[in-house]
Design an enzyme around this catalytic site. Structure first.
Site, PDB file in Angstrom:
ATOM      1  N   ASP A  47       0.739  -1.049  -0.113  1.00 23.52           N
ATOM      2  CA  ASP A  47      -0.046  -0.047   0.008  1.00 23.52           C
ATOM      3  C   ASP A  47       0.772   1.257   0.112  1.00 23.52           C
ATOM      4  O   ASP A  47       0.362   2.334   0.442  1.00 23.52           O
ATOM      5  CB  ASP A  47      -0.988   0.008   1.185  1.00 23.52           C
ATOM      6  CG  ASP A  47      -1.802  -1.205   1.349  1.00 23.52           C
ATOM      7  OD1 ASP A  47      -2.315  -1.691   0.366  1.00 23.52           O
ATOM      8  OD2 ASP A  47      -1.796  -1.892   2.368  1.00 23.52           O
ATOM      9  N   ASN A  85      -5.325  -9.665  -5.237  1.00 29.45           N
ATOM     10  CA  ASN A  85      -5.194  -9.259  -3.789  1.00 29.45           C
ATOM     11  C   ASN A  85      -4.598  -7.939  -3.513  1.00 29.45           C
ATOM     12  O   ASN A  85      -4.618  -7.079  -2.713  1.00 29.45           O
ATOM     13  CB  ASN A  85      -4.796 -10.176  -2.711  1.00 29.45           C
ATOM     14  CG  ASN A  85      -3.237 -10.417  -3.288  1.00 29.45           C
ATOM     15  OD1 ASN A  85      -2.770 -10.259  -4.482  1.00 29.45           O
ATOM     16  ND2 ASN A  85      -2.569 -10.956  -2.321  1.00 29.45           N
ATOM     17  N   GLN A 104       2.243  -5.806  -3.489  1.00 30.76           N
ATOM     18  CA  GLN A 104       2.316  -5.871  -2.126  1.00 30.76           C
ATOM     19  C   GLN A 104       3.525  -5.101  -1.701  1.00 30.76           C
ATOM     20  O   GLN A 104       4.020  -4.224  -2.408  1.00 30.76           O
ATOM     21  CB  GLN A 104       2.432  -7.446  -1.667  1.00 30.76           C
ATOM     22  CG  GLN A 104       1.091  -8.095  -1.603  1.00 30.76           C
ATOM     23  CD  GLN A 104       0.690  -8.671  -2.842  1.00 30.76           C
ATOM     24  OE1 GLN A 104       1.718  -9.322  -3.605  1.00 30.76           O
ATOM     25  NE2 GLN A 104      -0.481  -8.780  -3.290  1.00 30.76           N
TER      26      GLN A 104
END
Length: 424
Positions: A16, A41, A225
């Site tokens: 993030d 994801n 990620q």
């Protein structure tokens, strides 16, 4: 940027960090953008021209016309979610069919992989990892146990292959006592996604990427990620199921390490984490809540609240080391605009001893040691040059560079692509 070389852009924290925006900003300098690991994801949020987009599997270079975007072999792909994502982009006026290529060797996330994800997580009881439930882990498990379905399989006798793999999953679900499910609708959409994928260029991406390099083209690799979620070097077992570090670009795209040029490490001016797992600098007080609110720290895919804390320089030094980072890009600097004091974790205290390295485990007994710096109390979101930065912010940047022994080349002061300052 090195012509004929591969530059790599990846997150150095727990994800993030704002990788999508930076890829979009850097894309004009490159011919090819390639995603090398992860699955849906990972949500990359981009904002420009008054519009907001969330990408999950498609590389963030797709918005800049004329660039080839590659979904590499290290990615795991859910056909139904890919179809949904791609159609949304097409409806907003972005042409994909000629610019987006998909590796034959990328693995497919089956509907039953999502069921397995839920069943395995439920079986862990209190020791849940906090997955997104997208089936990522079980898909990578099938990959390494040599039981996976790949994109190239959809081109020949696919239905029979699918039924064999589905039966194996159903057997496993029964063993786990997870039998109360109905995937009829999901499976129908999934198969529709399979047919939709056939409209795209399905390629041997390792040959394609290396051909581009021989032609002198430049490639930017995009990770998903963050480093601290790497399956080998992250805060195991609270990690993702792939290699998120720079080396993953080599295995996830089929390129030699001698082709790597610049390694861009993305950091936030503070730190966040989603899901379970250790987070040494996490704040449980009003300051943490304030950072979350000011930074709009909610998962792009899941909507989950992100855990927030001060920047962790111990973990960052570790991330810079294992990635071979050549330059840093700092995101969300503007989120700290209103704080009187800024803290940075420079070391840990473990069992009464001060350590400045990232240990085998940070789950228990770790206490952050902070240095405090004055805040700048200044709205930087409208700045267009580093010359406008207040002295306290310059001091913060200089402190980070000194601690991390790596230059900060780009500073983001807002979500829009225009709110990006490249330092001289």
């Amino acid at each position: 940027m090195n012509t004929g070389k591969v530059d790599v852009l990846l997150g150095l924290q727990w994800g993030d960090e704002g990788k999508g925006k930076v890829v979009d900003v850097l894309t004009p300098q490159y011919d090819v953008i390639a995603r090398f690991q992860g699955g849906p994801n990972a949500g990359h949020t981009l904002e420009f021209e008054g519009q907001k987009y969330v990408l999950r599997s498609i590389p963030s270079g797709i918005f800049q016309g004329g660039k080839i975007n590659v979904i590499g072999n290290g990615v795991v792909l859910a056909p139904d979610l890919f179809m949904q994502e791609a159609r949304e982009l097409e409806r907003s006026g972005h042409e994909l069919k000629t610019r987006l290529h998909i590796s034959k060797k990328a693995h497919l996330i089956m509907p039953t992989h999502r069921l397995l994800d839920a069943a395995i997580e439920a079986a862990k009881g209190k020791n849940k990892v906090g997955t997104t439930g997208k089936g990522i882990g079980p898909t990578y498990t099938d990959k390494v146990s040599r039981n996976g379905l790949r994109v190239g399989d959809i081109l020949d006798n696919f239905e029979a292959k699918y039924q064999v793999h589905k039966a194996l999953h159903e057997k496993r679900l029964k063993e786990l006592g997870y039998t109360d499910y109905d995937i009829t609708d999901v499976e129908r959409q999934w198969m529709e996604g399979i047919e939709y994928m056939k409209q795209f260029e399905i390629v041997d991406s390792e040959h394609e990427i290396n051909r581009f390099l021989r032609e002198g083209k430049s490639v930017l690799c995009e990770g998903a990620q963050g480093t601290m979620l790497d399956v080998d070097f992250g805060s195991y077992p609270f990690v993702t199921s792939s290699n998120t570090i720079c080396a993953g670009a080599c295995t996830g795209l089929g390129i030699g390490p001698n082709k790597i040029g610049h390694v861009y490490g993305i950091i936030k001016a503070y730190c966040t984490r989603v899901g379970a797992g250790p987070f040494p600098t996490e704040l449980f007080d009003e300051t943490g809540k304030r950072i979350r609110d000011l930074g709009h720290e909610y998962g792009a895919v899941t909507g989950r609240e992100r855990r927030c804390g001060w920047i962790d320089l111990v973990a960052l030094r570790y991330a810079i080391m294992v990635n071979g980072v050549t330059e840093l890009i700092m995101m969300k600097s503007d989120v700290l605009d209103q704080f009187d004091t800024i803290k940075a974790c420079v070391a840990y205290k473990q069992n009464g001893e001060r350590i400045d390295y990232f240990p085998y485990s940070v789950e228990e007994g770790i206490e952050p040691i902070y240095e405090e710096l004055p805040g700048w109390n200044c709205d930087m979101t409208h700045f267009t040059s580093e010359d406008q930065f207040p002295q306290a912010f310059r001091d913060y940047v200089a402190f980070l560079e000194q601690q991390l022994e790596t230059p900060i080349k780009i500073i983001s002061i807002g979500p829009d692509r225009e709110q990006t300052i490249v330092r001289k």
